[in-house]
Design a protein around this motif. Structure first.
Motif, PDB file in Angstrom:
ATOM      1  N   UNK A 248       0.830  -1.200   0.000  1.00 14.55           N
ATOM      2  CA  UNK A 248       0.000   0.000   0.000  1.00 14.55           C
ATOM      3  C   UNK A 248       0.861   1.244   0.000  1.00 14.55           C
ATOM      4  N   UNK A 249       0.385   2.271  -0.676  1.00 17.41           N
ATOM      5  CA  UNK A 249       1.116   3.537  -0.747  1.00 17.41           C
ATOM      6  C   UNK A 249       0.124   4.684  -0.668  1.00 17.41           C
ATOM      7  N   UNK A 250       0.332   5.570   0.280  1.00 15.27           N
ATOM      8  CA  UNK A 250      -0.510   6.750   0.428  1.00 15.27           C
ATOM      9  C   UNK A 250       0.208   7.952  -0.169  1.00 15.27           C
ATOM     10  N   UNK A 251      -0.571   8.848  -0.740  1.00 14.23           N
ATOM     11  CA  UNK A 251       0.020  10.041  -1.348  1.00 14.23           C
ATOM     12  C   UNK A 251      -0.921  11.225  -1.163  1.00 14.23           C
ATOM     13  N   UNK A 252      -0.344  12.408  -1.142  1.00 12.98           N
ATOM     14  CA  UNK A 252      -1.116  13.648  -1.006  1.00 12.98           C
ATOM     15  C   UNK A 252      -0.379  14.755  -1.728  1.00 12.98           C
ATOM     16  N   UNK A 253      -1.155  15.655  -2.328  1.00 13.75           N
ATOM     17  CA  UNK A 253      -0.577  16.791  -3.049  1.00 13.75           C
ATOM     18  C   UNK A 253      -1.432  18.018  -2.779  1.00 13.75           C
TER      19      UNK A 253
ATOM     20  N   UNK B 216       4.153  17.895  -1.828  1.00 15.92           N
ATOM     21  CA  UNK B 216       3.827  16.520  -2.223  1.00 15.92           C
ATOM     22  C   UNK B 216       4.471  15.550  -1.247  1.00 15.92           C
ATOM     23  N   UNK B 217       3.670  14.628  -0.734  1.00 15.93           N
ATOM     24  CA  UNK B 217       4.179  13.603   0.188  1.00 15.93           C
ATOM     25  C   UNK B 217       3.690  12.234  -0.284  1.00 15.93           C
ATOM     26  N   UNK B 218       4.561  11.229  -0.172  1.00 20.77           N
ATOM     27  CA  UNK B 218       4.222   9.847  -0.538  1.00 20.77           C
ATOM     28  C   UNK B 218       4.919   8.901   0.432  1.00 20.77           C
ATOM     29  N   UNK B 219       4.200   7.838   0.802  1.00 21.53           N
ATOM     30  CA  UNK B 219       4.786   6.836   1.700  1.00 21.53           C
ATOM     31  C   UNK B 219       4.137   5.491   1.416  1.00 21.53           C
ATOM     32  N   UNK B 220       4.976   4.457   1.240  1.00 22.94           N
ATOM     33  CA  UNK B 220       4.470   3.126   0.906  1.00 22.94           C
ATOM     34  C   UNK B 220       5.166   2.031   1.690  1.00 22.94           C
TER      35      UNK B 220
ATOM     36  N   UNK C   8       8.671  -3.846   4.885  1.00 23.97           N
ATOM     37  CA  UNK C   8       9.659  -3.083   4.135  1.00 23.97           C
ATOM     38  C   UNK C   8       9.029  -1.829   3.523  1.00 23.97           C
ATOM     39  N   UNK C   9       9.860  -0.809   3.416  1.00 27.10           N
ATOM     40  CA  UNK C   9       9.414   0.456   2.833  1.00 27.10           C
ATOM     41  C   UNK C   9       9.587   0.415   1.324  1.00 27.10           C
ATOM     42  N   UNK C  10       8.576   0.885   0.614  1.00 27.65           N
ATOM     43  CA  UNK C  10       8.643   0.907  -0.848  1.00 27.65           C
ATOM     44  C   UNK C  10       8.732   2.321  -1.415  1.00 27.65           C
ATOM     45  N   UNK C  11       8.261   3.314  -0.673  1.00 21.60           N
ATOM     46  CA  UNK C  11       8.308   4.693  -1.162  1.00 21.60           C
ATOM     47  C   UNK C  11       8.305   5.651   0.020  1.00 21.60           C
ATOM     48  N   UNK C  12       9.055   6.746  -0.119  1.00 20.54           N
ATOM     49  CA  UNK C  12       9.179   7.703   0.985  1.00 20.54           C
ATOM     50  C   UNK C  12       9.638   9.037   0.415  1.00 20.54           C
ATOM     51  N   UNK C  13       8.731  10.003   0.310  1.00 19.41           N
ATOM     52  CA  UNK C  13       9.044  11.285  -0.334  1.00 19.41           C
ATOM     53  C   UNK C  13       8.372  12.419   0.420  1.00 19.41           C
ATOM     54  N   UNK C  14       9.134  13.482   0.678  1.00 21.09           N
ATOM     55  CA  UNK C  14       8.609  14.781   1.107  1.00 21.09           C
ATOM     56  C   UNK C  14       9.227  15.816   0.177  1.00 21.09           C
ATOM     57  N   UNK C  15       8.391  16.522  -0.570  1.00 18.71           N
ATOM     58  CA  UNK C  15       8.896  17.488  -1.539  1.00 18.71           C
ATOM     59  C   UNK C  15       8.096  18.786  -1.438  1.00 18.71           C
TER      60      UNK C  15
ATOM     61  N   UNK D 267      10.595  10.517   5.282  1.00 20.91           N
ATOM     62  CA  UNK D 267       9.973  10.379   6.599  1.00 20.91           C
ATOM     63  C   UNK D 267      10.791   9.509   7.555  1.00 20.91           C
ATOM     64  N   UNK D 268      11.130   8.298   7.119  1.00 26.23           N
ATOM     65  CA  UNK D 268      11.675   7.292   8.043  1.00 26.23           C
ATOM     66  C   UNK D 268      12.979   6.716   7.517  1.00 26.23           C
ATOM     67  N   UNK D 269      13.550   5.802   8.315  1.00 27.54           N
ATOM     68  CA  UNK D 269      14.828   5.194   7.961  1.00 27.54           C
ATOM     69  C   UNK D 269      14.709   4.332   6.711  1.00 27.54           C
ATOM     70  N   UNK D 270      15.779   4.337   5.940  1.00 22.77           N
ATOM     71  CA  UNK D 270      15.881   3.455   4.779  1.00 22.77           C
ATOM     72  C   UNK D 270      16.991   2.439   4.992  1.00 22.77           C
ATOM     73  N   UNK D 271      16.782   1.230   4.514  1.00 25.04           N
ATOM     74  CA  UNK D 271      17.748   0.154   4.732  1.00 25.04           C
ATOM     75  C   UNK D 271      18.086  -0.525   3.407  1.00 25.04           C
TER      76      UNK D 271
END
Length: 368
Positions: A113-118, A135-139, A149-156, A183-187
């Protein structure tokens, strides 16, 4: 004599009556009232007779019928004071799911699942134009027998202020600000102990001045800046000590003890070109394009950092959309395949590589 007298009295009575009527209908002589003359004129008008009667007129049954009157399809829009702001709010959620029950070919159950907002705020009036968007996205992805696991992470966040000398030209003198982080840690999976990125590590801030080409009636913006300062933030000290994302790494002795901590900010001055374009290429198919090209004057002029994103939104109805998108990133400050020894000392410096991401999802979207 009696009849003659009666006739005479009758004649005198009629004469007096006619004289009174004639005196009332005649125009009276002007009279002075406090030295002001007032004239009274009586005007009589008569209605003209109708000469031509319309063919559709029903003189015998003059009844108005509303049987052929159709109701309004759209709600009546009351008059509103024009606004110089163009506002867009959009939130969405894309998801995908795979489930297996006694499946001979094998496979793991998974759900993503991935949430997004603009949020867009554009102001335009005569010589001034101010465009801002967040624009923010998080999956996330959950798979059977595997950690989340994280699939997407954007703050722009982006904001451009432009001023033009007249209302005919489409070229603006502009200043622009761009900010990117996560937003969060990436591995680097499956290792989930040592993060390779965190919030504000990295964080990118572009601030510069130049010119913008913004044509009327189109969602197109070309920005060219010969003077742009790029700041790279690495606020996680462990990543800063390793020199991640181009910052100056820590100074260590032979045993690996830190003598001088790594820097948290890396400053650059260079040339920036950005372009955004949103258009409907066919019915219910919206293309969204964004590209950023940057080169540094001082350290590596001619070596261009690229961030290019291209998305296609296929609209099924008002709330259901399908998204196909790609993103390509190249930054020579982001290194891969770094080799270290047991003491954590780098023995082989990594190399920059092209980063590529592709997404395909179906989900819900809501504009307000």
């Amino acid at each position: 004599m009696q009849p003659n007298r009666l006739k005479l009295f009758t004649f005198l009575f009629l004469f007096l009556c006619l004289s009174k009527v004639t005196a009332q209908d005649s125009i009276p002589e002007p009279r002075e009232i406090d030295s002001i003359a007032i004239d009274t004129i009586v005007i009589r008008s008569f209605q003209d007779h109708i000469k031509n009667i319309p063919r559709g007129a029903n003189l015998t049954n003059p009844v108005i019928s509303f049987k052929k009157t159709k109701p309004l399809k759209n709600k009546y829009q009351r008059f509103k004071i024009p606004s110089f702001w163009d506002i867009e709010n959009k939130v969405g959620f894309n998801f995908s799911e795979v489930a297996f029950v006694n499946w001979n070919a094998g496979g793991n159950n998974s759900i993503s699942g991935a949430a997004n907002a603009k949020f867009v705020r554009n102001y335009k009036f005569r010589y001034i134009q101010w465009n801002s968007d967040l624009e923010v996205r998080y999956g996330l992805n959950a798979q059977e027998d595997r950690e989340l696991r994280k699939t997407e992470d954007v703050i722009r966040l982006s904001s451009t202020f432009g001023y033009r000398k007249d209302t005919i030209t489409n070229w603006y003198y502009s200043v622009k600000m761009n900010f990117n982080t996560q937003f969060s840690n990436g591995y680097k999976y499956p290792d989930t102990e040592s993060p390779i990125s965190t919030f504000m590590a990295p964080g990118y801030l572009f601030l510069g001045a130049g010119t913008s080409y913004i044509p009327e009636g189109e969602k197109f913006n070309l920005y060219i800046s010969p003077v742009t300062q790029k700041a790279t933030f690495v606020l996680d000290q462990d990543l800063a000590n390793n020199g991640s994302f181009g910052v100056k790494k820590a100074v260590k002795d032979a045993d690996g003890t830190i003598l001088d901590k790594g820097k948290n900010v890396y400053m650059e001055l260079g040339f920036l070109i950005t372009n955004t374009w949103e258009t409907e290429i066919m019915t219910n198919v919206l293309m969204n394009h964004r590209v950023s090209l940057y080169t540094d004057y001082l350290n590596s002029f001619g070596n261009i950092d690229v961030d290019w994103e291209l998305n296609f939104n296929l609209k099924v109805n008002k709330y259901i959309t399908s998204t196909i998108g790609t993103q390509v990133i190249f930054d020579d400050d982001i290194l891969f395949d770094e080799v270290t020894d047991d003491n954590g000392i780098v023995t082989q410096k990594g190399v920059p590589k092209i980063q590529f991401k592709q997404i395909l999802g179906v989900g819900l979207s809501y504009d307000f």
